[in-house]
Design a protein around this motif. Structure first.
Motif, PDB file in Angstrom:
ATOM      1  N   ASN B 116       0.809  -1.204   0.000  1.00 59.04           N
ATOM      2  CA  ASN B 116       0.000   0.000   0.000  1.00 59.04           C
ATOM      3  C   ASN B 116       0.854   1.272   0.000  1.00 59.04           C
ATOM      4  OD1 ASN B 116      -2.966   0.620   0.261  1.00 59.04           O
ATOM      5  ND2 ASN B 116      -2.105   2.007   1.780  1.00 59.04           N
ATOM      6  N   SER B 124      -6.551  -2.588   1.100  1.00 61.60           N
ATOM      7  CA  SER B 124      -7.931  -3.052   1.254  1.00 61.60           C
ATOM      8  C   SER B 124      -8.198  -4.257   0.363  1.00 61.60           C
ATOM      9  CB  SER B 124      -8.932  -1.931   0.997  1.00 61.60           C
ATOM     10  OG  SER B 124      -8.515  -1.088   0.004  1.00 61.60           O
ATOM     11  N   ARG B 127      -6.803  -7.224   2.331  1.00 58.06           N
ATOM     12  CA  ARG B 127      -7.584  -7.456   3.526  1.00 58.06           C
ATOM     13  C   ARG B 127      -8.925  -8.108   3.198  1.00 58.06           C
ATOM     14  NH1 ARG B 127      -6.953  -5.310   8.645  1.00 58.06           N
ATOM     15  NH2 ARG B 127      -4.927  -4.370   8.498  1.00 58.06           N
ATOM     16  N   ASP B 320      -0.358  15.654  -4.748  1.00 54.47           N
ATOM     17  CA  ASP B 320      -0.893  15.650  -3.388  1.00 54.47           C
ATOM     18  C   ASP B 320      -0.172  14.667  -2.479  1.00 54.47           C
ATOM     19  OD1 ASP B 320      -1.824  13.475  -4.703  1.00 54.47           O
ATOM     20  OD2 ASP B 320      -3.845  13.538  -3.835  1.00 54.47           O
ATOM     21  N   ILE B 323       5.537  15.216  -0.281  1.00 50.69           N
ATOM     22  CA  ILE B 323       5.746  15.991   0.942  1.00 50.69           C
ATOM     23  C   ILE B 323       7.186  15.960   1.436  1.00 50.69           C
ATOM     24  CG2 ILE B 323       3.400  16.003   1.835  1.00 50.69           C
ATOM     25  CD1 ILE B 323       4.005  13.625   3.470  1.00 50.69           C
ATOM     26  N   LYS B 326       9.752  18.712   0.295  1.00 52.16           N
ATOM     27  CA  LYS B 326       9.338  19.950   0.941  1.00 52.16           C
ATOM     28  C   LYS B 326       9.770  19.947   2.414  1.00 52.16           C
ATOM     29  CE  LYS B 326       4.866  21.398   1.356  1.00 52.16           C
ATOM     30  NZ  LYS B 326       3.492  21.348   0.844  1.00 52.16           N
ATOM     31  N   ARG B 504       8.435  13.206  11.050  1.00 54.22           N
ATOM     32  CA  ARG B 504       7.924  12.285  10.039  1.00 54.22           C
ATOM     33  C   ARG B 504       8.500  10.894  10.282  1.00 54.22           C
ATOM     34  NH1 ARG B 504       3.394  13.380   8.037  1.00 54.22           N
ATOM     35  NH2 ARG B 504       3.258  11.730   6.537  1.00 54.22           N
TER      36      ARG B 504
ATOM     37  N   LYS C 171      -5.431  14.517  15.414  1.00 55.08           N
ATOM     38  CA  LYS C 171      -4.575  14.471  14.240  1.00 55.08           C
ATOM     39  C   LYS C 171      -4.662  13.105  13.586  1.00 55.08           C
ATOM     40  CE  LYS C 171      -0.010  16.475  13.778  1.00 55.08           C
ATOM     41  NZ  LYS C 171       1.174  16.575  14.586  1.00 55.08           N
ATOM     42  N   ALA C 348     -10.731  -0.557   8.962  1.00 58.23           N
ATOM     43  CA  ALA C 348      -9.619  -1.507   8.895  1.00 58.23           C
ATOM     44  C   ALA C 348      -9.138  -1.631   7.455  1.00 58.23           C
ATOM     45  CB  ALA C 348     -10.047  -2.865   9.427  1.00 58.23           C
ATOM     46  N   ASP C 349     -10.085  -1.663   6.515  1.00 57.85           N
ATOM     47  CA  ASP C 349      -9.710  -1.806   5.110  1.00 57.85           C
ATOM     48  C   ASP C 349      -9.092  -0.533   4.533  1.00 57.85           C
ATOM     49  OD1 ASP C 349     -10.614  -4.346   5.133  1.00 57.85           O
ATOM     50  OD2 ASP C 349     -12.503  -3.949   4.096  1.00 57.85           O
ATOM     51  N   HIS C 350      -9.522   0.626   4.996  1.00 57.21           N
ATOM     52  CA  HIS C 350      -9.116   1.863   4.321  1.00 57.21           C
ATOM     53  C   HIS C 350      -8.176   2.747   5.117  1.00 57.21           C
ATOM     54  CE1 HIS C 350     -12.789   0.624   2.232  1.00 57.21           C
ATOM     55  NE2 HIS C 350     -12.213   1.151   1.158  1.00 57.21           N
ATOM     56  N   ASP C 352      -4.989   2.567   6.024  1.00 58.10           N
ATOM     57  CA  ASP C 352      -3.669   2.876   5.463  1.00 58.10           C
ATOM     58  C   ASP C 352      -3.757   3.968   4.404  1.00 58.10           C
ATOM     59  OD1 ASP C 352      -2.344   1.126   7.073  1.00 58.10           O
ATOM     60  OD2 ASP C 352      -2.388  -0.525   5.640  1.00 58.10           O
ATOM     61  N   ASP C 353      -4.749   3.807   3.495  1.00 57.14           N
ATOM     62  CA  ASP C 353      -4.899   4.796   2.417  1.00 57.14           C
ATOM     63  C   ASP C 353      -5.200   6.177   2.972  1.00 57.14           C
ATOM     64  OD1 ASP C 353      -4.978   2.426   1.186  1.00 57.14           O
ATOM     65  OD2 ASP C 353      -6.979   2.659   0.293  1.00 57.14           O
ATOM     66  N   ASP C 355      -4.961   7.406   5.987  1.00 57.89           N
ATOM     67  CA  ASP C 355      -3.897   7.985   6.817  1.00 57.89           C
ATOM     68  C   ASP C 355      -2.885   8.706   5.944  1.00 57.89           C
ATOM     69  OD1 ASP C 355      -4.391   7.724   9.453  1.00 57.89           O
ATOM     70  OD2 ASP C 355      -3.394   5.792   9.700  1.00 57.89           O
ATOM     71  N   ALA C 356      -2.460   8.009   4.890  1.00 60.42           N
ATOM     72  CA  ALA C 356      -1.450   8.600   4.012  1.00 60.42           C
ATOM     73  C   ALA C 356      -1.983   9.886   3.387  1.00 60.42           C
ATOM     74  CB  ALA C 356      -1.044   7.600   2.939  1.00 60.42           C
ATOM     75  N   GLN C 359      -2.264  12.711   6.033  1.00 60.70           N
ATOM     76  CA  GLN C 359      -0.969  13.280   6.402  1.00 60.70           C
ATOM     77  C   GLN C 359      -0.448  14.204   5.301  1.00 60.70           C
ATOM     78  OE1 GLN C 359       0.607  13.178   9.247  1.00 60.70           O
ATOM     79  NE2 GLN C 359      -0.860  11.813  10.245  1.00 60.70           N
ATOM     80  N   ALA C 360      -0.658  13.775   4.055  1.00 60.70           N
ATOM     81  CA  ALA C 360      -0.216  14.633   2.939  1.00 60.70           C
ATOM     82  C   ALA C 360      -1.034  15.925   2.933  1.00 60.70           C
ATOM     83  CB  ALA C 360      -0.353  13.896   1.625  1.00 60.70           C
ATOM     84  N   LEU C 362      -2.409  17.388   5.488  1.00 62.96           N
ATOM     85  CA  LEU C 362      -1.968  18.229   6.603  1.00 62.96           C
ATOM     86  C   LEU C 362      -0.705  19.002   6.234  1.00 62.96           C
ATOM     87  CD1 LEU C 362      -2.074  16.395  10.039  1.00 62.96           C
ATOM     88  CD2 LEU C 362      -3.328  18.389   9.315  1.00 62.96           C
ATOM     89  N   ALA C 363       0.188  18.316   5.516  1.00 64.38           N
ATOM     90  CA  ALA C 363       1.480  18.938   5.215  1.00 64.38           C
ATOM     91  C   ALA C 363       1.375  19.985   4.113  1.00 64.38           C
ATOM     92  CB  ALA C 363       2.492  17.864   4.835  1.00 64.38           C
ATOM     93  N   GLN C 364       0.260  19.968   3.351  1.00 62.24           N
ATOM     94  CA  GLN C 364       0.138  20.919   2.225  1.00 62.24           C
ATOM     95  C   GLN C 364       0.188  22.364   2.710  1.00 62.24           C
ATOM     96  OE1 GLN C 364       0.013  20.064  -1.031  1.00 62.24           O
ATOM     97  NE2 GLN C 364       0.267  17.947  -0.369  1.00 62.24           N
TER      98      GLN C 364
END
Lengths: 394, 548, 364
Positions: B116, B124, B127, B320, B323, B326, B504, C171, C348-350, C352-353, C355-356, C359-360, C362-364
């Motif tokens: 992922n 997903s 899983r 997007d 990061i 930057k 990070r 967060k 549980a399934d989503h 990881d996606d 979160d990434a 976080q991106a 937030l950093a923008q």
């Protein structure tokens, strides 16, 4: 002090001292006035009082101590009558500052530390410079000074409550100190810190001193590379060290053990020992060891009787740095330690995260006192070292 | 040797040539120095350097894909990643075995999370598929059990794949019901691995997992459904001779199953997977699996500099997701600002300390060292109390009427907060080296310059300042190195815009669990720090740092 | 070097072996008042009955998954019982890091004989997780900073005109994206199907963008109460128990906004691969600590609802303040009129996606 430069004319009272006193008075008048919502009358009153004060002190009160204490007492009583307890404290402070300032100006003390030939510009620059340095020292100390009163907060937050600002005794309490001394978690972590830091320090000092002596010999192969490796714990970003130790120590069964934390902290403290001890050894007179050898002392005896006493201050100062590194370290212990090795910084860290409580500040206050003791020790040792160095023929 | 004696060189007292004697003394001296250094060197190598090397190694490590999907990875080699079609039946057949084993061993979600990082969405897919993966195995199981009910029994499998001696021991163990003893370790029957390779391998994995669990014996545990998938695949490709070569087992049972399997339609693996989740038909997912199947990968490093490795080479990540570059730049830039403000504040103080009487200077030195020795956490919290919008500084400014109550300054949870707090924390590291250099500059130089007619400024700039440059270099690089690795202070006062690359790294270690990326980011950060350290050593020499 | 490692490891082992005489267990929890309530309600009574058991607490629940994974990798499990949220337990269970538990045989039934499975009901989320409490992430606001019309809906968070000032949000994407979509007009039932698409995620972030520069992001439970007490934020999300203690125990000018509170469950998992002797003690403790009475006892110290249905009637008064705890429970009907139903399996399934992406963003 007061008559240090008899050849400098006393500055003009009306043309110099009083106008500057007026500015200082205007400033303190503004501060006091703002507190009561009347800045403009405050400024005017401040100017009048300050000018009068300057005149009276310079002309009629040659005894400085009496002048200062008198002013402070008067201002304090005025403050007490006008506002209350906080007025008393503010009054005494303003009184002390203004009276000191008046003497400083009128007796030309402000020129005391510049050469006599300095121009007015030089003097102004010199005092401005000192003032700037004062501000920087203030910047260094202020955060600690500001936050420590919060350890007496009667509430459980890091906030100055209105009651505290009004100096109401109800706003203050010793409960966070009580908490620190009675709570098993805090006591346990204090005990752990004192169980880990000294052993880590002994390890770093032992290994570090030996290696520093080795490094100071004249022919060491790969000296630069070895030095780089030994200094690396200070250079590598802590988070990388912590994560690396975490994985590696897990693998060899050291993670979560007392010795794991001790070894990690010893490694982190070593650069400080190396740096301070090698610095001491740079000034070490090698003929002393040769003289000892000439007189028949073996290397071990020479080391303990001649070399060690002379480099001891460096060793101790390095040891103190190593000690404080372990004592204040939170990132590595969070990774390498487990519940059984919870140190004081760790407890503070979870305290900040899970339940913000001024107990942390009470601990800090105690630690600041502890640091002052340590720093004084270092200072005394340094003086001793300088005395000893003075005796050695260098 | 003898020539030198004849040439009549100088000799030491014991008669050896002086040159040789000196060389020996030198060697002895070197050895003694090394002997003194060795304990510490070994200590640091074991407790510090080895962990770091171990950590950095994770940035290229990628065994998980080929360990979890070994057959699929091999089968995928024949697939053309540039094509627009998902791989064919052989790959899905391999996946059927691999994926079911992974599900049984609970490895599939780990692999999903790993992939992922490269292709969001795969997690997903893995899983969801994990929940119904053994449907495939069960449909095979039904077939086999339909042929002969004996296939359902654990004993049948144990007898087929287990070594005879082991089987006898295991049966005895199962009958004894001795709770404390463990089942004897499984041993594969000779020859069965040649005849039925995939099934034998799968059964071995099954045996290992069951015995590691240790609650029930092999002869009592129901076979995994995947065993039926593997057996079916083996029987389809096995030659009758190979089966016949198996002795001492129930060959009739196998022969009967082989005939039955040959008689039915081949199983449609691809359709079965697509029925579980349409995502398996997605070419991108397959490209990712293929691209990350080697055991070592530059993927984490590419990710750390906002690149990704796709089917058609290396390309930039979508905007997007960019990061890290930057953040690296921000870390550098803010560290520079912090270094600069430390220098700005530290220089006058160091100058003052160096030019005062030593007793006064030492007293003031305590003011410098006190914050240095106060817990980092306390100092950082103190800045929070000072800087926040309802904090002490804003309160004073509002009280003095300098700032309107409605427009309180925002000084925390942004870059200003981080820079202020870190300047305070790192200032002693600037003052100490500056001070130790300035102490060595004789004040008479300045006086001489002035008496020769230089203005104050010229005297300072042309005479004093150049001599203090080593101190500036030492302090600046020390502060810079320390600040780019900082983590706790930015975390507490930095908000979202004032955090560093270290935050990070910490996030990837403890929250997202992307340890490979954390290691890659760490390796880059470490490379920068080491480069700076090298420069520092060249310019100043590490021996010239003094603390206190 | 290998030799050195072995040497170090043996020394360490030799030194640590001498210390353990009785059974020493390491429990992992969240620290603070919550851990204190577990200590009072579970650990102290248990240790009173079993004097040979010693319990050490480790406040590492926030890093539980990372640390358990590393321990498992190194084959050296040093934790015995770990308090985690459901979403972490799903991850741990999926990866085989947590031991599967047979609820009916290994846990105590309700006093009336109802089986544990039935008593826990829908708080049971996977095979490894034994629920303890139901808590919620919800909002608190400063009563003196919101004017005459206190907020009544979660969407007031997004209303900067009506309630100017900062707000604090956790967060992480969970809860925040759901609230954003709900307040952007997505029907309660459609939230997760909308979030499953890229456009839906974008829509949620767009909505969050409208308040992004007014948000203080928190990661530890104690932050929002502190921010509210300071007046740094006007309103903020946190766990309901934290708000309860700020309001009832600390008398701060804060009030609860229960609208769209997001229920979550916290409970125990047993790490996989414990030594059998230790595992037996841990399972015995677990059976004791999750019975009906013990779960009800915990509510005396903190305002989280017990996970068993049979414990609810036994919830009494606060241990120190003597106030009735039931109305402060997130599960109280008056508080639970409009609830955000947290879909564990979807997350549980989503996770990881998202979160990434979060976080991106937030950093923008």
């Amino acid at each position: 002090m007061s008559i240090a430069h008899p050849d400098i004319p006393t500055p003009s009272l009306v043309g110099f001292t009083l106008p500057i006193m007026a500015i200082a008075g205007a400033f303190s008048g503004y501060v006091v006035g703002t507190a009561h919502g009347t800045p403009v009358p405050g400024v005017i009153l401040g100017i009048l009082i300050a000018v009068a004060l300057g005149y009276v002190l310079a002309r009629f009160v040659p005894n400085r101590r009496a002048g200062r204490l008198g002013t402070a007492a008067l201002a304090g009583i005025a403050g007490l009558a006008w506002v209350g307890t906080s007025g008393l404290i503010a009054g005494i402070l303003i009184g002390l500052v203004l009276s000191w300032f008046a003497y400083w100006l009128s007796s030309s003390d402000y020129r005391a530390s510049v050469p006599v030939y300095a121009t007015a510009g030089d003097v102004l620059w010199h005092n401005t410079f000192k003032f700037i340095c004062g501000l920087i020292f203030f910047f260094l100390i202020a955060p600690i000074v500001v936050v420590l009163p919060l350890s007496f907060n009667a509430e459980n937050f890091f906030t100055f409550t209105p009651k505290m600002l009004a100096l109401d005794p109800d706003g203050y309490s010793l409960k966070h100190y009580r908490d620190f001394f009675t709570n098993a978690d805090w006591q346990g972590s204090l005990w752990n810190s004192f169980r880990i830091a000294p052993v880590a320090t002994i390890l770093s000092v032992g290994f570090g001193t030996l290696a520093a002596i080795g490094l100071s010999q004249s022919h060491v192969p790969f000296r630069r590379a070895i030095m780089a490796i030994l200094i690396s714990p200070m250079i590598v970003p802590l988070i990388i060290s912590a994560a690396g130790m975490y994985f590696f120590y897990s693998r060899i069964g050291l993670q979560g053990t007392y010795w794991g934390v001790v070894l990690a902290h010893a490694a982190l403290g070593i650069p400080f020992v190396i740096i301070t001890v090698t610095a001491t050894l740079v000034g070490f007179d090698r003929s002393l060891t040769r003289a000892a050898a000439n007189m028949g002392a073996g290397p071990v005896r020479t080391f303990f009787k001649v070399q060690m006493p002379l480099i001891l201050p460096g060793v101790i100062s390095g040891g103190l740095f190593a000690f404080i590194t372990s004592f204040d370290e939170v990132v590595v212990v969070l990774f390498v330690g487990s519940a059984g090795q919870k140190t004081l910084p760790w407890q503070m860290f979870t305290g900040l995260r899970e339940q913000i409580s001024p107990t942390i500040l009470a601990v800090a206050a105690i630690l600041v006192a502890f640091s002052i003791v340590l720093l004084t020790t270092v200072e005394i040792l340094r003086r001793r070292s300088e005395r000893l160095r003075g005796m050695s023929p260098s | 040797m003898s020539e030198t004696i004849e040439a009549g060189p100088m000799r030491a007292a014991d008669g050896t040539p002086l040159k040789k004697s000196l060389a020996r003394a030198l060697r002895r001296q070197k050895l003694r120095a090394l002997a003194l250094i060795a304990p510490l060197l070994i200590f640091i190598l074991v407790t510090f350097i080895a962990p770091i090397a171990d950590m950095l190694f994770r940035s290229v490590e990628n065994q998980i894909v080929s360990d979890t999907l070994p057959r699929t990875v091999v089968a995928l080699k024949d697939w053309d990643a540039a094509s627009d079609e998902a791989p064919g039946e052989p790959v899905f057949a391999a996946l059927a075995v691999d994926f079911q084993i992974a599900t049984e061993l609970k490895n599939h979600t780990k692999l999903g999370s790993r992939l992922n990082y490269e292709d969001p969405g795969i997690s997903s897919l893995f899983r969801k598929s994990g929940r119904s993966a053994d449907d495939i195995g069960k449909s095979f199981m039904d077939r086999f059990v339909g042929i002969d009910a004996a296939w359902k029994k654990p004993e049948t499998w144990a007898a087929l794949f287990g070594d005879d001696v082991w089987l006898a021991d295991a049966t005895a163990w199962a009958d004894a019901k001795d709770k404390d003893a463990r089942e004897p370790a499984f041993k594969l029957r000779d020859g069965v691995g040649d005849a039925l390779p995939a099934t034998a391998e799968t059964y071995r994995t099954f045996a290992r997992a069951v015995q590691a669990e240790g609650r029930k014996g092999l002869v009592e545990t129901k076979p995994w459904p995947v065993l039926f998938t593997a057996l079916s695949q083996d029987l389809t490709s096995a030659t009758p001779e190979a089966l016949a070569a198996l002795t001492d087992v129930d060959t009739a049972l196998l022969q009967q199953a082989a005939t039955a399997v040959a008689g039915t339609e081949p199983f449609a693996y691809r359709d079965a997977f697509l029925a579980i989740d349409k995502g398996w038909g997605d070419v991108d997912a397959w490209r990712t699996i293929r691209a990350y199947s080697p055991r070592y990968t530059p993927g984490y490093f590419l990710n750390a500099i906002d690149l990704e490795k796709g089917a058609d080479g290396i390309s930039a990540r979508p905007d997007d997701q960019k990061i890290y570059i930057k953040l690296f730049i921000r870390t550098m830039w803010m560290s520079m600002l912090i270094t600069f403000s430390c220098l700005l504040l530290g220089y006058p103080v160091a100058w003052l300390l160096a030019n005062l009487r030593s007793s006064t200077a030492n007293l003031l030195m305590i003011l410098v060292l006190l914050p240095f020795w106060t817990s980092l956490l306390v100092r950082t919290s103190a800045w929070k109390v000072l800087l926040q919008q309802q904090g002490v500084i804003n309160d004073i400014l509002v009280w003095l009427g300098l700032v309107d109550d409605g427009n309180r300054l925002i000084m925390i949870n942004n870059q200003f907060g981080t820079i202020t707090a870190m300047t305070h924390i790192l200032l002693p590291f600037m003052i100490l080296p500056l001070y130790s250099v300035m102490k060595t500059i004789p004040p008479s130089y300045l006086r001489a310059a002035k008496s020769l007619g230089a203005t104050n400024w010229t005297a300072f700039w042309r005479v004093y300042f150049p001599q203090s440059v080593p101190g500036i270099g030492a302090g600046s690089i020390l502060v810079f190195i320390l600040s780019i690795g900082y983590y706790i202070t930015p975390e507490i006062v930095g908000g979202t815009q004032g955090v560093f690359i270290s935050n990070r790294i910490a996030y990837h270690i403890s929250t997202s669990l992307n340890w490979g990326l954390a290691a890659a980011l760490g390796a880059i950060l470490l490379a920068v720090v080491l480069l700076l350290y090298y420069v520092y050593d060249k310019i100043v020499g590490i021996d010239n740092v003094k603390l206190g | 070097m290998k030799l050195m490692n072995t040497l170090l490891a043996t020394t360490a082992l030799g030194l640590s072996a001498g210390a353990a005489s009785a059974v020493e267990l390491t429990f992992v929890s969240w620290g603070g008042a919550y851990q204190q309530s577990q200590l009072k309600a579970y650990a102290e009574p248990y240790m009173a009955e079993h004097p040979d058991v010693k319990i050490i607490w480790d406040e590492s629940s926030a890093e539980a998954v990372a640390k358990l994974r590393a321990m498992n990798e190194a084959g050296n499990i040093s934790w015995d019982l770990v308090d985690v949220t459901v979403s972490d337990s799903i991850r741990l269970c999926d990866e085989g890091l947590a031991r599967e538990i047979d609820f009916d045989t290994e846990l105590a039934p309700a006093p009336d004989g109802t089986s544990a499975t039935e008593d826990f009901g829908n708080t049971l989320q996977n095979d490894c997780f034994v629920p303890q409490i139901v808590y919620s992430t919800t909002f608190g606001y400063r009563t003196d900073l919101v004017g005459d019309t206190p907020p009544t809906s979660v969407c007031d968070i997004f209303d900067l005109a009506k309630y100017p000032g900062k707000r604090s949000l956790q967060k992480r994407p969970i809860d925040n994206v759901e609230w954003a979509l709900y307040c952007d007009g997505v029907a309660s039932d459609d939230i997760y199907s909308v979030l499953g698409t890229d456009e839906g995620v974008e829509q949620a972030f767009k909505k969050l963008d409208t308040i992004k520069d007014q948000v203080v992001w928190w990661s530890a439970g104690a932050e929002t109460p502190q921010l509210l007490a300071d007046g740094e934020v006007v309103m903020g999300s946190t766990f309901n128990g934290r708000l309860f203690s700020a309001i009832a125990e600390q008398n701060q000018p804060i009030a609860m906004l229960w609208d769209r509170q997001s229920f979550d469950i916290d409970g125990w998992i047993v790490p996989a691969g414990l030594a059998p002797e230790k595992e037996a003690v841990v399972m015995d403790f677990l059976k004791f600590a999750t019975d009906t009475q013990r779960l009800a006892d915990q509510a005396k110290y903190i305002s989280y609802g017990p996970a068993r249905a049979s414990s609810a009637p036994l919830v009494g008064k606060h241990a120190d303040l003597g106030i009735d705890m039931a109305p402060h429970m997130p599960t109280d009907p008056a508080n639970a009129t409009n609830v955000q139903l947290y879909d564990y399996s979807w997350w549980a399934d989503h996770r990881d996606d998202l979160d990434a992406k979060f976080q991106a963003w937030l950093a923008q």
